[in-house]
Write a protein that holds these residues in place. Sequence first.
Motif, mmCIF file in Angstrom:
data_model
loop_
_atom_site.group_PDB
_atom_site.id
_atom_site.type_symbol
_atom_site.label_atom_id
_atom_site.label_comp_id
_atom_site.label_asym_id
_atom_site.label_seq_id
_atom_site.Cartn_x
_atom_site.Cartn_y
_atom_site.Cartn_z
ATOM 1 N N ILE A 1 -4.791 36.625 -3.646
ATOM 2 C CA ILE A 1 -5.396 37.238 -2.547
ATOM 3 C C ILE A 1 -5.605 36.654 -1.381
ATOM 4 O O ILE A 1 -6.562 35.661 -1.334
ATOM 5 N N TYR B 1 -4.526 36.807 5.973
ATOM 6 C CA TYR B 1 -4.279 38.581 5.917
ATOM 7 C C TYR B 1 -4.677 39.160 7.371
ATOM 8 O O TYR B 1 -3.820 40.010 7.911
ATOM 9 N N ILE C 1 -14.128 43.085 -7.649
ATOM 10 C CA ILE C 1 -13.008 42.795 -6.438
ATOM 11 C C ILE C 1 -11.686 43.003 -6.983
ATOM 12 O O ILE C 1 -11.067 43.530 -6.373
ATOM 13 N N TRP C 2 -11.436 42.520 -8.380
ATOM 14 C CA TRP C 2 -9.918 42.477 -8.739
ATOM 15 C C TRP C 2 -9.685 44.067 -8.920
ATOM 16 O O TRP C 2 -8.488 44.357 -8.921
ATOM 17 N N HIS D 1 -10.441 46.453 -7.031
ATOM 18 C CA HIS D 1 -10.140 47.124 -6.024
ATOM 19 C C HIS D 1 -9.162 46.404 -5.079
ATOM 20 O O HIS D 1 -9.561 46.266 -3.838
ATOM 21 N N THR D 2 -8.124 46.048 -5.418
ATOM 22 C CA THR D 2 -7.248 45.313 -4.511
ATOM 23 C C THR D 2 -5.972 46.329 -4.479
ATOM 24 O O THR D 2 -6.020 47.481 -5.087
ATOM 25 N N THR E 1 2.034 40.265 -2.634
ATOM 26 C CA THR E 1 0.789 39.698 -2.802
ATOM 27 C C THR E 1 -0.099 40.931 -3.232
ATOM 28 O O THR E 1 0.201 42.240 -3.321
ATOM 29 N N LEU E 2 -1.421 40.557 -3.056
ATOM 30 C CA LEU E 2 -2.677 41.612 -3.333
ATOM 31 C C LEU E 2 -3.505 41.281 -2.151
ATOM 32 O O LEU E 2 -3.673 40.216 -1.748
ATOM 33 N N PHE E 3 -3.937 42.458 -1.710
ATOM 34 C CA PHE E 3 -5.044 42.714 -0.662
ATOM 35 C C PHE E 3 -6.319 43.317 -1.013
ATOM 36 O O PHE E 3 -6.263 44.191 -1.840
ATOM 37 N N LEU E 4 -7.247 42.801 -0.423
ATOM 38 C CA LEU E 4 -8.457 43.560 -0.795
ATOM 39 C C LEU E 4 -8.518 45.031 0.013
ATOM 40 O O LEU E 4 -7.911 45.014 1.165
ATOM 41 N N LYS E 5 -9.112 45.808 -0.506
ATOM 42 C CA LYS E 5 -9.119 47.282 0.090
ATOM 43 C C LYS E 5 -9.926 47.025 1.612
ATOM 44 O O LYS E 5 -10.498 46.086 1.583
ATOM 45 N N SER F 1 -12.657 44.185 2.718
ATOM 46 C CA SER F 1 -12.349 43.686 3.873
ATOM 47 C C SER F 1 -13.757 43.643 5.047
ATOM 48 O O SER F 1 -14.265 42.338 5.284
#
Length: 198
Positions: free
Chosen positions: A3, A9, A99-100, A102-103, A113-117, A121
């Motif tokens: 992430i 990001y 956290i993982w 809610h990506t 890739t993955l982003f945080l919601k 953020s």
Amino acid sequence: LAIPLKGIYLANCVYDNPSARQMNDLDIMVRWKDVPDARNIVEKLGFKASDTCHLDNTYRRTKHHAPDFLHPSGTRVEIHWNILSPNGGNRGKELEDMIWLHTVPGEILGKKTLFLKPELSILHSTIHLTFLHMFNSGIRDIYDIDSVYRKFRGTIDWDFLVSFARRFRFERALYLVLALTDIITGSDTLSELKKNGL
């Protein structure tokens, strides 16, 4: 997958102009079990750890990222497994896992890739400004929150954000930082909270 956190990001996916979001380093988050692999990758790219450490479970319970990895070019990388140091508490692992969960999938610089919601953020910037730097890091986090809010306005799940913050006792910091965001940027995040009955 890793992430990308904060600057890399935000500059590439949130800010209208990437040059408007300067960075001091590159922050990536990986699962704890993948930290050794991530370390090997950055070392193969020419980065060297700025300090020695034993990345064991004791370190995991007291820290949220490894020591900086420095490149001869001046680039710095931080490998995270959490967004806040648990300081020996029992909730660090729970926060990691949440956290993982809610990506969201994304793409940055042509790579999947993955982003945080967006909600996380906002919360990450809140934690960074308050718990990690005690308001000594300037107002960049404030503008990060404002930019995320404006980018995802209308789709932010405020109930989820507040519930998540309450679960980990971040709600007072969240309300304070949102109020500061509104004052400094002219945003209206607190009005959105009220619209949602929060």
